[in-house]
Motif scaffolding. Structure first.
Motif, mmCIF file in Angstrom:
data_model
loop_
_atom_site.group_PDB
_atom_site.id
_atom_site.type_symbol
_atom_site.label_atom_id
_atom_site.label_comp_id
_atom_site.label_asym_id
_atom_site.label_seq_id
_atom_site.Cartn_x
_atom_site.Cartn_y
_atom_site.Cartn_z
ATOM 1 N N VAL A 166 41.623 37.819 41.418
ATOM 2 C CA VAL A 166 41.131 40.134 41.088
ATOM 3 C C VAL A 166 40.059 40.078 41.521
ATOM 4 C CG1 VAL A 166 41.380 41.790 38.909
ATOM 5 C CG2 VAL A 166 43.456 39.557 39.676
ATOM 6 N N ARG A 167 39.791 41.399 42.593
ATOM 7 C CA ARG A 167 38.751 42.162 43.254
ATOM 8 C C ARG A 167 38.341 43.093 42.823
ATOM 9 N NH1 ARG A 167 36.654 38.713 47.184
ATOM 10 N NH2 ARG A 167 37.275 37.359 46.501
ATOM 11 N N ALA A 168 37.427 43.232 42.350
ATOM 12 C CA ALA A 168 37.039 44.949 42.419
ATOM 13 C C ALA A 168 36.841 44.986 43.527
ATOM 14 C CB ALA A 168 35.304 45.189 41.258
ATOM 15 N N THR A 185 36.792 48.352 47.393
ATOM 16 C CA THR A 185 36.592 49.811 47.190
ATOM 17 C C THR A 185 38.308 50.166 48.957
ATOM 18 O OG1 THR A 185 35.237 49.631 49.402
ATOM 19 C CG2 THR A 185 34.452 50.324 47.212
ATOM 20 N N THR A 201 38.214 50.041 43.655
ATOM 21 C CA THR A 201 39.520 49.780 43.274
ATOM 22 C C THR A 201 39.939 48.981 43.118
ATOM 23 O OG1 THR A 201 42.116 50.477 43.989
ATOM 24 C CG2 THR A 201 40.729 49.643 45.277
ATOM 25 N N THR A 202 40.320 48.285 42.048
ATOM 26 C CA THR A 202 41.093 46.995 42.015
ATOM 27 C C THR A 202 41.604 46.204 42.686
ATOM 28 O OG1 THR A 202 40.913 47.503 39.393
ATOM 29 C CG2 THR A 202 41.630 45.478 39.740
ATOM 30 N N GLY A 249 44.004 43.177 44.042
ATOM 31 C CA GLY A 249 44.851 41.699 43.852
ATOM 32 C C GLY A 249 44.975 41.174 45.015
ATOM 33 N N HIS A 257 47.288 41.888 35.055
ATOM 34 C CA HIS A 257 45.759 42.710 35.782
ATOM 35 C C HIS A 257 46.196 44.042 35.859
ATOM 36 C CE1 HIS A 257 44.863 38.683 34.727
ATOM 37 N NE2 HIS A 257 46.051 38.078 35.663
ATOM 38 N N VAL A 269 46.285 46.462 39.033
ATOM 39 C CA VAL A 269 45.339 45.965 40.028
ATOM 40 C C VAL A 269 47.016 47.462 41.081
ATOM 41 C CG1 VAL A 269 45.309 43.358 40.448
ATOM 42 C CG2 VAL A 269 47.404 44.659 41.435
ATOM 43 N N SER A 297 47.705 44.708 45.819
ATOM 44 C CA SER A 297 47.713 43.124 46.886
ATOM 45 C C SER A 297 48.010 43.693 47.759
ATOM 46 C CB SER A 297 48.603 42.634 46.376
ATOM 47 O OG SER A 297 48.858 42.860 43.634
#
Length: 162
Positions: free
Chosen positions: A50-52, A54, A60-61, A63, A95, A97, A100
């Motif tokens: 899970v990554r912050a 762009t 944006t978050t 997956g 999570h 997101v 993904s």
């Protein structure tokens, strides 16, 4: 031990040596979906990140789905499909997101496409020890989550690829 054995079966040394992504640093999964056969043997794995990031500069978050592997003798039985469906549910429901993202070899596009993933024609930016690069080793694919998946533009995962 079971995951190490699965990895060795899927990626023997000659396969690793010939991999186009062998020169890249990859993110380790934060979470895993493990799929076992009826007799309890680990036969498939899907790694999750899970990554912050762009999309076109907007936070944006994201997956991440990576480290997808199914034992060669267990392929074609729906194990990876089950693992990928569970992975999408975990990323989206647990999570939250927006979408993904995964990267795969060209010949796997139809497989992931049957599961709702679409090819992402835009640019994927990742980090490597020498700096930020446009990822070109494999094809990016996206899957909607709580939001729509991007159809083009620039996705920056703000970290190592997965």
């Amino acid at each position: 031990a079971a995951l190490a054995a699965l990895t060795a079966a899927v990626y023997p040394p000659d396969t690793v040596t010939a991999s186009p992504g062998r020169h890249l640093r990859w993110a380790s999964p934060e979470y895993s979906v493990l799929v076992t056969s009826a007799d309890g043997e680990l036969v498939s794995h899907v790694g999750l990140v899970v990554r912050a990031g762009t999309v076109n500069g907007v936070a944006t978050t994201i997956g991440g789905v990576g480290s997808v592997k199914t034992h060669p003798r267990a392929r074609g039985r729906g194990y990876a499909t089950a693992g990928l469906r569970r992975a999408a549910a975990v990323l989206h429901e647990d999570h939250g997101v927006a979408f993904s993202l995964l990267v795969c070899q060209e010949h796997l596009l139809p497989f992931y496409g049957r599961l709702g993933w679409t090819a992402f024609p835009g640019r994927l930016v990742v980090e490597q020890p020498a700096g930020r690069i446009v990822f070109t080793v494999n094809r990016p694919m996206v899957l909607p989550g709580l939001g729509e998946a991007p159809e083009d533009g620039i996705v920056d995962v703000h970290g190592l690829p997965w």
